[in-house]
Design a protein around this motif. Structure first.
Motif, short mmCIF file in Angstrom:
data_model
loop_
_atom_site.label_atom_id
_atom_site.label_comp_id
_atom_site.label_asym_id
_atom_site.label_seq_id
_atom_site.Cartn_x
_atom_site.Cartn_y
_atom_site.Cartn_z
N ASP A 1 0.83 -1.25 0.05
CA ASP A 1 0.14 -0.08 0.16
C ASP A 1 0.94 1.39 0.02
O ASP A 1 0.89 2.05 0.94
CB ASP A 1 -0.88 0.03 1.09
CG ASP A 1 -2.23 1.09 0.94
OD1 ASP A 1 -2.17 1.47 -0.24
OD2 ASP A 1 -2.72 1.23 1.86
N LYS B 1 0.83 3.92 -1.87
CA LYS B 1 -0.10 5.14 -1.89
C LYS B 1 -0.19 5.79 -0.86
O LYS B 1 0.21 6.95 -0.47
CB LYS B 1 -1.30 4.97 -2.85
CG LYS B 1 -1.93 6.06 -2.90
CD LYS B 1 -2.36 6.43 -4.41
CE LYS B 1 -3.13 7.75 -4.43
NZ LYS B 1 -2.71 8.96 -4.18
N SER B 2 -0.89 4.87 0.23
CA SER B 2 -0.95 5.51 1.59
C SER B 2 -0.02 5.95 2.54
O SER B 2 0.15 7.03 3.05
CB SER B 2 -1.99 4.36 2.22
OG SER B 2 -1.16 3.35 2.40
N ALA B 3 1.30 5.13 2.16
CA ALA B 3 2.62 5.31 2.77
C ALA B 3 2.99 6.78 2.35
O ALA B 3 3.67 7.58 3.04
CB ALA B 3 3.65 4.25 2.53
N GLN B 4 3.07 7.02 0.90
CA GLN B 4 3.31 8.28 0.42
C GLN B 4 2.63 9.60 0.89
O GLN B 4 2.95 10.61 1.16
CB GLN B 4 3.61 8.05 -1.19
CG GLN B 4 4.71 7.27 -1.65
CD GLN B 4 4.68 7.15 -3.30
OE1 GLN B 4 3.73 7.54 -3.91
NE2 GLN B 4 5.73 6.81 -3.62
N ASP B 5 1.19 9.21 0.99
CA ASP B 5 0.17 10.29 1.43
C ASP B 5 0.61 10.84 2.69
O ASP B 5 0.82 11.98 3.15
CB ASP B 5 -0.91 9.84 1.45
CG ASP B 5 -1.84 9.79 -0.13
OD1 ASP B 5 -0.93 9.99 -1.05
OD2 ASP B 5 -2.56 8.88 -0.30
N GLU B 6 0.98 9.69 3.66
CA GLU B 6 1.26 10.09 4.99
C GLU B 6 2.72 10.97 5.25
O GLU B 6 2.70 11.60 5.88
CB GLU B 6 1.14 8.78 5.96
CG GLU B 6 0.33 7.98 6.05
CD GLU B 6 0.24 6.82 7.06
OE1 GLU B 6 1.17 6.73 7.73
OE2 GLU B 6 -0.65 5.91 6.76
N PHE B 7 3.35 10.50 4.35
CA PHE B 7 4.88 11.08 4.39
C PHE B 7 4.58 12.65 3.67
O PHE B 7 5.37 13.44 4.54
CB PHE B 7 5.99 10.54 3.22
CG PHE B 7 7.18 10.99 3.22
CD1 PHE B 7 7.97 10.96 4.36
CD2 PHE B 7 7.40 11.91 2.22
CE1 PHE B 7 9.36 11.57 4.27
CE2 PHE B 7 8.87 12.46 2.05
CZ PHE B 7 9.58 12.12 2.92
N ARG C 1 1.76 14.43 4.05
CA ARG C 1 1.24 15.24 5.04
C ARG C 1 1.84 15.27 6.19
O ARG C 1 1.89 16.56 6.91
CB ARG C 1 -0.08 14.35 5.57
CG ARG C 1 -1.19 14.42 4.60
CD ARG C 1 -2.44 13.87 5.55
NE ARG C 1 -2.84 12.81 4.45
CZ ARG C 1 -2.86 11.58 4.98
NH1 ARG C 1 -2.87 11.13 6.29
NH2 ARG C 1 -3.23 10.39 3.96
N ALA C 2 3.03 14.56 6.62
CA ALA C 2 3.88 14.84 7.82
C ALA C 2 4.94 15.89 7.44
O ALA C 2 5.32 16.59 8.15
CB ALA C 2 4.59 13.48 8.06
N PRO D 1 2.01 19.79 5.28
CA PRO D 1 0.49 19.48 5.26
C PRO D 1 -0.18 20.49 4.09
O PRO D 1 0.25 21.48 3.86
CB PRO D 1 0.28 20.17 6.75
CG PRO D 1 1.38 20.10 7.58
CD PRO D 1 2.62 20.20 6.36
N SER E 1 -0.45 14.93 -2.82
CA SER E 1 0.39 13.68 -2.66
C SER E 1 0.96 13.30 -4.24
O SER E 1 2.03 12.22 -4.23
CB SER E 1 -0.07 12.61 -1.93
OG SER E 1 -1.23 12.11 -2.67
#
Length: 190
Positions: free
Chosen positions: A119, A121-127, A129-130, A133, A137
């Motif tokens: 997953d 895509k979600s890992a890149q989205d979280e990165f 956002r961190a 913000p 993404s």
């Protein structure tokens, strides 16, 4: 005194005799020996053969009687005949292009399935956002793809020829395994 260092493997033209110069590097301290004129085998008869140190010593006993022979290194050489006929350049290019295409798309599929499994895509989205913000993404995938490409190029040493790459080492290991197999097959025929 004649010093002989045998090669690991050789290929000769069909029907040609196998000479001492083909099979080994030689040094005659007296300087009287012409290695091109010493015939070790008259022909290979369309197959492969193992030529041992004793074959060379017998051939030198005829060509240079009374000379001492010192064999250095490997004690046998695998000899094979070159296949007759020229290579079709077009077919070679087509095979290379087909293999490159299969490898390219196979690697792409493997990377895609890996990213789906973890997953990405979600890992890149979280990165994103961190770090920043509110940023989009989608732009993370471009530096990520460039980084993967740089990593592959540096791992396989495509542009750096200072040291052998893992691919070079694997190919060398494969060649040694093929030569060992040929030696074993040649021993079985002798």
């Amino acid at each position: 005194m004649i010093y002989v260092s045998m090669r690991k493997s050789i290929e000769v033209k069909p029907g040609d005799p196998v000479t001492l110069a083909d099979v080994a590097e030689c040094h005659d301290t007296a300087g009287n020996l012409s290695a091109e004129n010493v015939v070790v085998r008259t022909s290979l008869n369309g197959c492969c053969a193992s030529i041992g140190a004793m074959d060379i010593i017998r051939a030198l006993a005829v060509s240079a009687p009374g000379e001492r022979v010192e064999v250095i290194g490997v004690g046998q050489t695998w000899a094979g005949e070159l296949k007759p006929g020229g290579k079709n350049r077009l077919m070679a290019v087509l095979r290379t292009v087909a293999a490159a295409a299969i490898l390219f798309f196979g690697a792409g599929l493997a990377l895609t399935y890996f990213h789906s499994d973890v997953d990405m895509k979600s890992a890149q989205d979280e990165f994103i956002r961190a770090v920043s913000p509110g940023a989009d993404s989608r732009w993370m995938s471009i530096p990520y793809a460039v980084g993967v490409g740089i990593g592959v190029v540096s791992f396989f040493g495509i542009f750096s020829k200072k040291r052998p790459s893992p691919l070079d080492l694997s190919y060398l290991d494969y060649q040694e395994q093929v030569e060992d197999y040929r030696h074993q097959q040649a021993k079985g025929r002798s």
